[in-house]
Design an enzyme around this catalytic site. Structure first.
Site, PDB file in Angstrom:
ATOM      1  N   GLY B 154       5.342   0.743  -0.393  1.00  0.00           N
ATOM      2  CA  GLY B 154       3.836   1.198  -0.232  1.00  0.00           C
ATOM      3  C   GLY B 154       3.816   1.940   0.895  1.00  0.00           C
ATOM      4  O   GLY B 154       4.624   2.067   2.064  1.00  0.00           O
ATOM      5  N   CYS B 155       2.517   2.984   1.100  1.00  0.00           N
ATOM      6  CA  CYS B 155       2.639   3.596   2.375  1.00  0.00           C
ATOM      7  C   CYS B 155       2.454   2.888   3.774  1.00  0.00           C
ATOM      8  O   CYS B 155       3.011   3.215   4.664  1.00  0.00           O
ATOM      9  CB  CYS B 155       1.422   4.677   2.412  1.00  0.00           C
ATOM     10  SG  CYS B 155       0.104   4.183   1.743  1.00  0.00           S
ATOM     11  N   TYR B 156       1.484   1.941   3.419  1.00  0.00           N
ATOM     12  CA  TYR B 156       1.465   1.158   4.822  1.00  0.00           C
ATOM     13  C   TYR B 156       2.694   0.303   5.265  1.00  0.00           C
ATOM     14  O   TYR B 156       3.187   0.127   6.295  1.00  0.00           O
ATOM     15  CB  TYR B 156       0.264   0.141   4.742  1.00  0.00           C
ATOM     16  CG  TYR B 156      -1.200   0.507   4.646  1.00  0.00           C
ATOM     17  CD1 TYR B 156      -1.674   0.970   5.799  1.00  0.00           C
ATOM     18  CD2 TYR B 156      -1.958   0.565   3.651  1.00  0.00           C
ATOM     19  CE1 TYR B 156      -3.082   1.451   6.244  1.00  0.00           C
ATOM     20  CE2 TYR B 156      -3.329   1.069   3.507  1.00  0.00           C
ATOM     21  CZ  TYR B 156      -3.954   1.210   4.975  1.00  0.00           C
ATOM     22  OH  TYR B 156      -5.061   2.096   4.953  1.00  0.00           O
ATOM     23  N   ALA B 157       3.258  -0.109   4.121  1.00  0.00           N
ATOM     24  CA  ALA B 157       4.506  -0.678   4.458  1.00  0.00           C
ATOM     25  C   ALA B 157       5.712   0.203   5.080  1.00  0.00           C
ATOM     26  O   ALA B 157       6.153  -0.390   5.790  1.00  0.00           O
ATOM     27  CB  ALA B 157       5.076  -1.426   3.224  1.00  0.00           C
ATOM     28  N   ALA B 159       5.193   2.715   7.172  1.00  0.00           N
ATOM     29  CA  ALA B 159       5.017   2.927   8.405  1.00  0.00           C
ATOM     30  C   ALA B 159       5.138   1.668   9.169  1.00  0.00           C
ATOM     31  O   ALA B 159       5.785   1.842  10.427  1.00  0.00           O
ATOM     32  CB  ALA B 159       3.378   3.336   8.559  1.00  0.00           C
TER      33      ALA B 159
END
Lengths: 348, 348, 348, 348
Positions: B154-157, B159
């Site tokens: 996932g994108c948040y994961a 970063a």
């Protein structure tokens, strides 16, 4: 009419303050200072020419002339840098003027100034006399005695304290290990030129700044410490690609028995009589509902590991000039919303 | 040329993935599915008509026809909802296709799906076989065996893990009490209509969402748990008024001996050979330097109370489609930057 | 490899030009000048460090050293102010270098310079030798002779001419009374500091500037005058709250027999073989489809009173650096899209 | 207090109108209709809860109930679609209510409706009775007779007419061949969902729409035709990536003797007594100075070929709801700025 002088009226907060004074039913603008605009019409610059009864003859005077106008005003609003406010505020107060200082010059204790503001405090005796102007959490003298000095809170501090303050005060969260992740529109940094503040540099960008070194950190700690011992707090500021508005997302460890329901009840109880604070679910404490108004929206939730509390304000209004006027309303015993309730949010 | 099919190519991530495939020197676009665009020219929709050698005859096929095209491709990229990927990925993998799934369908363990994704997992046996596709922290099979399944993070994961992962792995921070405050552009939520995603609703607004309930929370916890026991983490997502870009500001308590210098060294050591991760001061890990590219910028600082680590990515590239292509490069033994290095950042 | 020097590489156009050169398969970056960045790594500043084969050792040299590097390059791209280009371009050309000048120094006739650019032209003999670098409308020498000088068009001129040029050339509109209403992102004004270009000043604002006095007016008139006698044209520039992108909405009176269908056919015929110009309905010639790419979108309609023609480009690519590279491709006899086709639009 | 009902109060203009009514010293909100919000608190939705004296008990009623509330109001503001207003306005007016209609239902002559609005007009007799509500240019009945119907102008029409009207009236420009290039924020299109109005689609984009077919074209022509015969005009609307604000850049051929000085004098003379119109240089008629206020800024210049006149307004205030309240002020013989002068611009 209470006569108000605004010192530093060409900055963002100062200009908003001058407009609020001019449109307030019981305040009048005695003078406004600005080196940049000295000699120009205040009403024209502030876009006030059409306000019924607006005085269109007033001109900006240079900042250095501020004290010369001390007799012409009952109240002075200082929208100046902290080192300037540090000298001006006592000078006005000693003449019996009520002073509301929008800078950080009177928010901390003396030993903190070299580290967080870069200067030795020149008027340490006044630090103990200053009233921290967040009336929803800390009482202000009513009526204000002659020479009262109000340290108007910082914008990040306002949002964080409104969200966290009741939870710390009521013992729902541990005072140590608190995290405040703040996000602010660019007016929070004051009127800036320089390529770093250009549209091209800011639009589409988000970044942290002054990581582990922002001067609102000790301010929030000091205020929360009035509610609990042992406050430890990490604050990070972020710059958003919006002109106005500020969100503080706060994290604190729950004490035994703390639940989502209890943190929400706690906020509701704290602000039941506060006309400018609304308690909402945390995902509804958003910029679009507050920008253009003096409202703060706060909301919180919790699970077994963490309490998350969110506060949203317009950094120029509830985070600066609006709060200054609210503080004057309170100290004069007027309706707290006088001259502020008509402000309409920008988002339609 | 490796032939790649993209399922769900009209969403933001899917469209970016299809463009990356088409312009990659060793990948070719075998097919692209989209119910909305079925029958239309892929090249025209993606703005690829001028790419030298672009195949302008390919048409979008309906999503339901994806499996029928299985023989026409070597690799399939699934840019579909998690419940769709959950069924498609095993079907393609069982035919020996390499599958890179951009959804969350294969990122967690089976018991977590009802709570975080709202469904019972229909292919739990595949969860253990899926490779978590963050190659800077977790090795991928090289070469990929037939039927390999990559769970693209996932994108948040992405970063948060790039910023925090090495610090947890090297024992510089306590694994409990971690806070991740994420801020994402609106493309992170996928292609949306509805007034809540209208320009008027989003412009000038910032808000938290899914407070204490975002599905990337268990994903980050699971990945960090490969480095340390006892990970406890609170994650809050925020929606920014930008189209692309994501910032994760991470807070963790330092262990004894942890200093600002040591956390920075730790990140430098971790990413010395990672072509897409750059270590910078934390206030320079900003959206404007990564949007339009597959780069991640990470930076960290520390004082006695807290380690603050920041990660910035383009959510559609390093946070989704770019990472998928990077994973294909790695598994094929190619230069990790193939077909990605030419991407130029949007901010001039 | 053709070696290219970029003079003025820290401005927006210059930086984009340097990136395009570095990622171009047949161009290499010989040197890049910038007073502000002298001594710093070019690759690091441009975000090129990950480009396979990128030369990470090159440093910016001061602008004054540009000519000293003349022997090190085959081509020089001047991203300098007009009065600087006016002196540098002949100096490089006289040494046999191919020069592409992105300023207005060689776009007009000598008598026009005092009024529109504020200086007497110091190299009037070169004005007649310069090639106006809009290859879709005006042929360039192929191959370029030694010392060829290309006056790369202005951004507004590019969009307006692509939309209007064929209609004037084919006699579909009256050459007198033309109106060009241009709207540009703020990078069109070059890298700026100053409060007038701050985020707070630009965000949410739109305004006209240099009303009846913009220097692209005579440039557009001169170019259209190669197609018809009696061109009279009014141009107004507007500043948009976007970083990149430019729209020109053009109004011209139809000649007898001119219809919506005929103006569209005229554009299609003119650009049938132009890889970077697409003809679309006028409301689809929009910024989001071109920003990040070297494409121009043009479209037109007409009724009995007026022909309306719209052109959209990325002002930094087709309006500046991209067009410069395209001109080099054309003059070298390469595929016109070489090193430009991979650019992917920003809007997903 | 004059009691005002707002029909369609959940749209952008309707919501702004309801707020203006609620905060107006001589108007009170009698009822507000909205199908979407039926049953919900008006004050809560509009963010009015803190307005001193605000009635927090009022609930939205369904649109279909509007006429049932006719006896409860003295004035009705219709913020409804044109085909709805066409039926409601006469019904209210026939009961003696003053009606201000914000739609285009009563701005044109009957034969124009099928082409520009897509319907045959159902109440053609009322078209001749409607007063066009642009009080700076066209007188309104004072006091308004029972059953007066005001056709509140369109937003583009307001800006274009304020800029052009005096120039046409005083014969400074040719009435034929006029071009109006309008640029509007997205609230001008009303509350919209759909991907075309999503943040991702609008941010960074600018485009023309309804080229040669926008319904404000005949409205502007009709109004200018009250000043001169032979008006011919081309209008193009453009969508800007801003929420609020509208700029109209107008081009007209000068008559003999027309100079820049004369057009400026003409505007000054026309608006000497208009509290909401300010004459400024044309590049200062910008969105940031008007958004959030009921002001219009106009400016003009000229050379031998063309007069360029610019008008800027907030499309929701002077372009819709603010103008409606201004019209009520005028017809009631009150200070024209009552309830509007306190509005403060958004840009600090």
């Amino acid at each position: 009419m209470i006569r108000v002088g605004v010192v530093g009226a060409s900055g963002y907060s100062g200009a908003v303050a001058a407009r609020l004074v001019e449109s307030h039913p019981r305040l009048s603008l005695a003078f406004a200072t600005s080196d940049k605009l000295a000699g120009e019409s205040v009403a024209a610059h502030l876009g006030l020419a059409a306000v019924a009864g607006a005085d269109t003859s007033t001109r900006f005077v240079p900042n250095a002339a501020a004290l010369d106008h001390g007799d012409a005003c009952d109240v002075v609003l200082l929208a100046t840098a902290a080192d300037v406010s540090m000298r001006l505020a006592p000078a006005f107060a000693e003449r019996g003027r009520t002073v509301v200082d929008l800078s950080g010059a009177f928010r901390l204790e003396a030993p903190a100034y070299p580290r967080w503001y870069g200067f030795e405090h020149a008027a340490p005796a006044w630090l103990g006399r200053a009233h921290y102007g967040l009336p929803e959490l800390f009482p202000l003298p009513r009526p204000a005695p002659a020479g009262a000095l109000v340290a108007n809170p910082g914008c990040y501090a306002t949002a964080a304290l409104l969200a966290l303050g009741p939870l710390v005060r009521e013992g729902l969260v541990e005072p140590a290990g608190i995290v405040v992740d703040g996000k602010s529109g660019v007016t929070g940094a004051g009127r800036q030129s320089g390529e770093a503040h250009s549209f091209v540099a800011i639009d589409g960008d988000v970044r942290a700044y002054r990581v582990l070194g922002h001067q609102h950190t000790p301010e929030i700690v000091r205020a929360l410490s009035r509610f609990a011992a042992g406050v430890k707090l990490t604050f990070t500021a972020h710059l958003l690609p919006v002109a106005r508005g500020l969100l503080a997302t706060c994290y604190a460890r729950p004490r035994a028995g703390t639940t989502a329901a209890r943190v929400t009840e706690c906020l509701h109880a704290a602000y039941a009589k506060a006309p400018f604070v609304r308690v909402v679910p945390p995902d509804e404490a958003r910029l679009s509902r507050v920008v253009g108004t003096n409202f703060a929206l706060v909301g919180a939730s919790a699970d077994e590991d963490m309490v998350v509390a969110v506060g949203a304000i317009d950094n120029l209004l509830k985070g600066a000039a609006g709060q200054a006027v609210q503080n004057l309303n309170v100290m004069n015993g007027w309706d707290e919303t006088l001259g502020l309730a008509h402000l309409q949010r920008v988002s339609p």
